[in-house]
Design an enzyme around this catalytic site. Structure first.
Site, PDB file in Angstrom:
ATOM      1  N   PRO A 153      25.228   6.707   7.217  1.00  0.00           N
ATOM      2  CA  PRO A 153      24.558   6.844   8.512  1.00  0.00           C
ATOM      3  C   PRO A 153      24.970   5.490   9.328  1.00  0.00           C
ATOM      4  CG  PRO A 153      23.337   7.881   7.085  1.00  0.00           C
ATOM      5  CD  PRO A 153      24.137   7.110   6.165  1.00  0.00           C
ATOM      6  N   GLU A 220      27.616  -7.684  12.243  1.00  0.00           N
ATOM      7  CA  GLU A 220      28.349  -8.074  13.397  1.00  0.00           C
ATOM      8  C   GLU A 220      30.028  -7.823  13.062  1.00  0.00           C
ATOM      9  OE1 GLU A 220      29.808 -12.329  15.512  1.00  0.00           O
ATOM     10  OE2 GLU A 220      28.116 -12.468  14.248  1.00  0.00           O
ATOM     11  N   ARG A 221      30.619  -7.209  14.120  1.00  0.00           N
ATOM     12  CA  ARG A 221      31.935  -6.664  14.074  1.00  0.00           C
ATOM     13  C   ARG A 221      32.846  -7.754  14.040  1.00  0.00           C
ATOM     14  NH1 ARG A 221      33.068  -0.921  16.787  1.00  0.00           N
ATOM     15  NH2 ARG A 221      35.145  -1.651  15.897  1.00  0.00           N
ATOM     16  N   PHE A 222      33.875  -8.024  13.033  1.00  0.00           N
ATOM     17  CA  PHE A 222      34.620  -9.457  13.183  1.00  0.00           C
ATOM     18  C   PHE A 222      35.890  -8.898  14.209  1.00  0.00           C
ATOM     19  CE2 PHE A 222      34.802  -7.173   9.086  1.00  0.00           C
ATOM     20  CZ  PHE A 222      35.973  -6.477   8.995  1.00  0.00           C
ATOM     21  N   ASP A 306      32.509   0.537  -6.246  1.00  0.00           N
ATOM     22  CA  ASP A 306      33.133   1.522  -4.948  1.00  0.00           C
ATOM     23  C   ASP A 306      33.883   0.702  -4.108  1.00  0.00           C
ATOM     24  OD1 ASP A 306      32.958   3.906  -3.852  1.00  0.00           O
ATOM     25  OD2 ASP A 306      31.714   3.373  -2.117  1.00  0.00           O
ATOM     26  N   LYS A 310      39.603   1.268   1.745  1.00  0.00           N
ATOM     27  CA  LYS A 310      39.121   1.061   3.114  1.00  0.00           C
ATOM     28  C   LYS A 310      38.108   0.155   3.175  1.00  0.00           C
ATOM     29  CE  LYS A 310      38.879   4.850   5.939  1.00  0.00           C
ATOM     30  NZ  LYS A 310      40.060   4.310   6.535  1.00  0.00           N
ATOM     31  N   ASN A 311      37.964  -0.401   2.105  1.00  0.00           N
ATOM     32  CA  ASN A 311      37.028  -1.392   2.291  1.00  0.00           C
ATOM     33  C   ASN A 311      37.624  -3.232   1.857  1.00  0.00           C
ATOM     34  OD1 ASN A 311      34.749  -0.058   2.452  1.00  0.00           O
ATOM     35  ND2 ASN A 311      34.139  -0.017   0.287  1.00  0.00           N
ATOM     36  N   TYR A 327      33.389  -6.860   3.772  1.00  0.00           N
ATOM     37  CA  TYR A 327      32.390  -6.251   4.391  1.00  0.00           C
ATOM     38  C   TYR A 327      32.153  -4.890   3.257  1.00  0.00           C
ATOM     39  CZ  TYR A 327      36.656  -3.375   5.439  1.00  0.00           C
ATOM     40  OH  TYR A 327      37.653  -2.603   5.222  1.00  0.00           O
ATOM     41  N   ASP A 328      30.939  -4.117   3.715  1.00  0.00           N
ATOM     42  CA  ASP A 328      30.632  -3.092   2.701  1.00  0.00           C
ATOM     43  C   ASP A 328      30.386  -3.514   1.468  1.00  0.00           C
ATOM     44  OD1 ASP A 328      30.548  -1.478   4.993  1.00  0.00           O
ATOM     45  OD2 ASP A 328      32.409  -0.235   4.267  1.00  0.00           O
TER      46      ASP A 328
END
Length: 433
Positions: A153, A220-222, A306, A310-311, A327-328
């Site tokens: 979410p 924060e989006r890079f 995991d 996509k990570n 990220y993630d």
């Protein structure tokens, strides 16, 4: 011009139209056509959709599907639009103004929405946390607001350091706010991400924010940068490893059909060999391989099984790809009900508890990299972690008793993993494979 048979979206980078995405509804095929100017000086959507326009319909479809949200986010989007899950064009048309990366997909002749912010109140978020059935986190003002991939979410929001808001027009989201799906997941990801940062890794900036008594992780989006005072957000184009390889989201795990006895040997998804092959498309292949290796080792040490395709992502530039910040990062080892098999095998081993010197040596040999590179990186990271985790724990906000116990257990498990690998890492140099 779009017709009943051929539908078209313009591809925009800021104020510049760089090409068109078209969909032949009769043949059920996609095509991408770049402008001549962009072909001369730009970069492709992904390595599999080159500037010469030779990307196949299947490759374009795989790229687009990887932009879509997953699970409930996708379900709400489908319900809102009244289209089928397989109607990728309609789904991209709906969320195309603010997908991952720099490219906006805009209907031909459409005017951008008026530039404005729709602030969100803490009470609205709390309402959705406490009663998600009645108030889904993904639905705001009667429409879906989730346009980034992933299963957790989350909301993609504009943040100016004071308040969060949904952005329209020349503004776009600058941060991703992630909410807890599992016990203490926010604290877990904060610690793991900050640990990577303290160790000197290139990793996204994160912080813990509060909505009432509830914690959330603010990332924060890079691929975004707000320009204060100019009412615009600059974008930078990125692709994840699935997109770079031309894989669908269903192949984000190396064992793309799962770990069942009858399918576990099918390994058509993103593997380390396939990931490292992308270094050849990078501006600096040597630096890219070093970053990939450190990412793999850090995930082993932190218990992040995991870490899938996509990570790990790349910036797209005219001179080649470049790894993005990490990220993630989450220690899934903290959750017994999580799948603990590795998303990508080390050599042929998916069980992290069965990885020893032999597997690490074979892993490096298979990649064509010197074993000493692994030995030096693993030793350096593992030896620095005890001090680094102590620093990170001091960065946490006040914790209750249960949270403090979780953090203490996280630290104990982390240090035990470091000791385990340090116990045999020197054997990697000479073991026969």
């Amino acid at each position: 011009m779009s017709t009943a048979k051929t539908l078209t979206l313009e591809m925009h980078l800021g104020d510049l139209m760089i090409g068109e995405l078209s969909f032949d509804a009769t043949a059920d095929t996609f095509a991408v056509h770049y402008t001549k100017d962009w072909q001369q000086s730009g970069f492709p959507l992904s390595p599999t959709i080159p500037l010469d326009g030779t990307g196949t319909s299947n490759q374009i479809s795989m790229f687009l599907v990887n932009l879509l949200p997953e699970n409930k986010g996708l379900d709400y989007l489908i319900e809102s639009l009244g289209v089928s899950k397989g109607n990728t064009f309609a789904l991209i048309r709906a969320i195309g103004l603010d997908t991952a990366g720099a490219i906006a997909f805009v209907p031909k002749g459409a005017l951008l929405p008026e530039t404005q912010l729709r602030p969100i109140k803490a009470e609205e978020v709390i309402q959705r946390i406490e009663d998600p059935t009645m108030w889904p986190m993904e639905i705001w003002d009667g429409k879906p607001r989730l346009s980034v991939a992933g299963v957790q979410p989350k909301l993609n929001l504009f943040y100016n350091g004071k308040e969060f808001a949904f952005a329209e027009g020349t503004l776009s989201s600058t941060h991703i706010v992630k909410f807890e799906k599992y016990h203490h997941l926010v604290i877990n990801e904060f610690i793991t991400m900050r640990l990577a940062k303290v160790l000197g890794m290139n990793v996204a900036n994160v912080d813990i924010v509060h909505f009432g008594r509830y914690k959330a992780l603010c990332v924060e989006r890079f691929d975004r940068r707000n320009i204060p005072g100019e009412q615009r957000v600059l974008r930078r184009h990125i692709v994840d490893s699935c997109q770079a390889l031309g894989f669908s989201v269903s192949k984000k795990y190396e064992r793309n059909f799962g770990t069942g006895r009858d399918v576990k040997d099918i390994r058509e998804g993103v593997s380390f060999n396939r990931l490292f092959s992308l270094a050849a498309k990078c501006r600096n292949p040597v630096a890219a391989k070093q970053d990939m290796l450190q990412w793999a080792l850090f995930n082993l040490l932190t218990g992040n099984a995991d870490a899938h395709g996509k990570n790990y992502s790349f910036f797209m530039t005219p001179s080649g790809m470049e790894p993005t910040p990490w990220y993630d990062l989450v220690s899934v080892d903290m959750y017994e009900d999580f799948e603990q098999q590795l998303a990508m095998a080390i050599d042929d081993e998916f069980d992290p508890n069965s990885i020893y010197a032999y597997q690490l040596a074979a892993f490096m040999d298979g990649l064509g990299l010197p074993r000493n590179l692994l030995i030096s990186n693993l030793t350096r990271i593992a030896r620095r972690i005890p001090q680094a985790i102590a620093e990170v724990i001091l960065m946490l906000p006040p914790l209750d008793e249960d949270e403090a116990s979780f953090v203490a257990h996280y630290k104990t498990q982390l240090l035990a993993r470091c000791e385990r690998y340090l116990g045999f890492v020197d054997e990697v140099r000479d073991v026969e494979v």
